[in-house]
Design an enzyme around this catalytic site. Structure first.
Site, PDB file in Angstrom:
ATOM      1  CG  ASP A  70      -6.167 -37.324  34.440  1.00  0.00           C
ATOM      2  OD1 ASP A  70      -6.924 -38.149  33.892  1.00  0.00           O
ATOM      3  OD2 ASP A  70      -6.532 -36.193  34.764  1.00  0.00           O
ATOM      4  CD  GLU A  74      -5.072 -31.332  33.872  1.00  0.00           C
ATOM      5  OE1 GLU A  74      -5.208 -30.185  33.443  1.00  0.00           O
ATOM      6  OE2 GLU A  74      -5.700 -31.773  34.843  1.00  0.00           O
ATOM      7  CG  ASN A  75      -2.319 -33.400  36.410  1.00  0.00           C
ATOM      8  OD1 ASN A  75      -3.343 -34.047  36.284  1.00  0.00           O
ATOM      9  ND2 ASN A  75      -2.323 -32.133  36.761  1.00  0.00           N
ATOM     10  CG  ASN A  88      -7.776 -27.914  35.730  1.00  0.00           C
ATOM     11  OD1 ASN A  88      -7.903 -29.052  35.270  1.00  0.00           O
ATOM     12  ND2 ASN A  88      -7.455 -27.693  36.981  1.00  0.00           N
ATOM     13  CG  HIS A  89      -3.348 -28.581  36.494  1.00  0.00           C
ATOM     14  ND1 HIS A  89      -2.899 -27.617  37.368  1.00  0.00           N
ATOM     15  CD2 HIS A  89      -4.172 -29.384  37.205  1.00  0.00           C
ATOM     16  CE1 HIS A  89      -3.415 -27.829  38.564  1.00  0.00           C
ATOM     17  NE2 HIS A  89      -4.204 -28.899  38.489  1.00  0.00           N
ATOM     18  CG  HIS A 148      -9.809 -32.204  32.362  1.00  0.00           C
ATOM     19  ND1 HIS A 148      -8.963 -33.250  32.594  1.00  0.00           N
ATOM     20  CD2 HIS A 148      -9.437 -31.230  33.227  1.00  0.00           C
ATOM     21  CE1 HIS A 148      -8.104 -32.929  33.543  1.00  0.00           C
ATOM     22  NE2 HIS A 148      -8.375 -31.709  33.952  1.00  0.00           N
ATOM     23  CG  HIS A 203     -10.289 -32.424  36.827  1.00  0.00           C
ATOM     24  ND1 HIS A 203      -9.189 -31.588  36.869  1.00  0.00           N
ATOM     25  CD2 HIS A 203     -11.115 -31.991  37.813  1.00  0.00           C
ATOM     26  CE1 HIS A 203      -9.359 -30.697  37.831  1.00  0.00           C
ATOM     27  NE2 HIS A 203     -10.513 -30.919  38.427  1.00  0.00           N
ATOM     28  CG  HIS A 218      -5.965 -37.232  39.254  1.00  0.00           C
ATOM     29  ND1 HIS A 218      -4.817 -36.620  39.682  1.00  0.00           N
ATOM     30  CD2 HIS A 218      -6.254 -36.661  38.060  1.00  0.00           C
ATOM     31  CE1 HIS A 218      -4.429 -35.712  38.809  1.00  0.00           C
ATOM     32  NE2 HIS A 218      -5.292 -35.719  37.817  1.00  0.00           N
TER      33      HIS A 218
END
Ligand SMILES: [Fe+2]
Length: 260
Positions: free
Chosen positions: A8, A39-40, A67-68, A153, A178, A180
């Site tokens: 991530d 995603e982040n 999800n993000h 994820h 997810h 991290h």
């Protein structure tokens, strides 16, 4: 053949360290395929079309998410209209949402590959079943596409471990994202699937999963709405390198890679 999957990528520090270390990793390991979860990438929350471009330009072939993915509004039209499919969203969102959860491509050396993005349901949005979705997706992938890499994820390690066992022998790798937090359970399962519960974050570790630690501690203490800022210190890149047989799709080895 080798596949590099970067964990991530969190905010500007995450993007910066990929830019700094990816050229050397490409030189050292000569991967045929580079993947990453992005995603982040936008200050810890979502990703924008320009950041997709920035990361793909660094040599990443496909970006997975989670999800993000929905955090930045402009990504909706991007996923629907402008993307070439190299940014994935989890496949098990309900039918009709923007984007795709699978990408089919060819490695630099010409082998067909598939990247599948799934999202867990434990302590997360209760979307469609990731296990049955995986069955459906795998049934549709052409039989000659042997290299199949899954980003699972998810929050709960039990759900990720279960997915690893469930897909063992059917995919090249099941890699968790997810949380991290890097886990130390990398292995090749008996059926030839490389597995790791969580890749860990590519971003600032002097933090709480990427966010300024004092802000998060305050949030736990008072439960008030808080504006989260990306932390800055102790930036690291976390990834795995998978060696696989392109003729069978079986993984031969998996190793964790950390740079800082
Ligand atoms: Fe996530």
């Amino acid at each position: 053949m080798r596949i590099l999957f970067i964990g991530d990528i969190f905010g500007h520090p995450g993007r910066r360290i990929v830019k700094e270390f990816l050229p050397a990793l490409l030189g050292e390991y000569e991967p045929d395929l580079v993947l990453a979860n992005g995603e982040n990438a936008a200050a810890g929350f979502g990703i924008t079309p320009s950041l997709v471009e920035e990361l793909l330009d660094m040599g990443i072939a496909v970006l997975t998410s989670g999800n993000h993915i929905w955090d930045k509004k402009e990504i909706y039209t991007f996923l629907n209209e402008h993307s070439d499919g190299r940014l994935l969203r989890p496949a098990n969102y309900p039918p009709g949402v923007p984007g795709q959860g699978v990408y089919l491509g060819n490695t630099r050396s010409g082998f067909g590959y598939a990247v599948l993005n799934l999202q867990g349901r434990i302590f997360m949005t209760p979307i469609d079943c990731p296990f049955r979705t995986a069955d459906d997706l795998l049934a549709k992938i052409p039989a000659d596409v042997k290299l199949r890499i899954v980003d699972m994820h998810a929050e709960a390690s039990s759900e990720k471990v279960s997915m690893g066992w469930y897909l063992d022998g059917r995919v090249t790798a099941v890699l968790g994202t997810h949380t991290h937090i890097s886990t130390a359970d990398e292995k090749v399962l008996p059926g030839g699937t490389a597995y790791l519960t969580d890749l860990g974050m590519t971003g600032p570790y002097d933090s709480v999963i990427g966010i300024d630690k004092q802000t998060v501690i305050q949030k736990f203490l008072n439960q008030l709405p808080t504006r989260f800022e990306v932390a800055k210190g102790d930036v690291r890149l976390h990834a795995v390198l998978i060696e696989a047989d392109p003729q069978t799709g079986r993984a031969l080895s998996i190793q964790r890679i950390v740079r800082k």
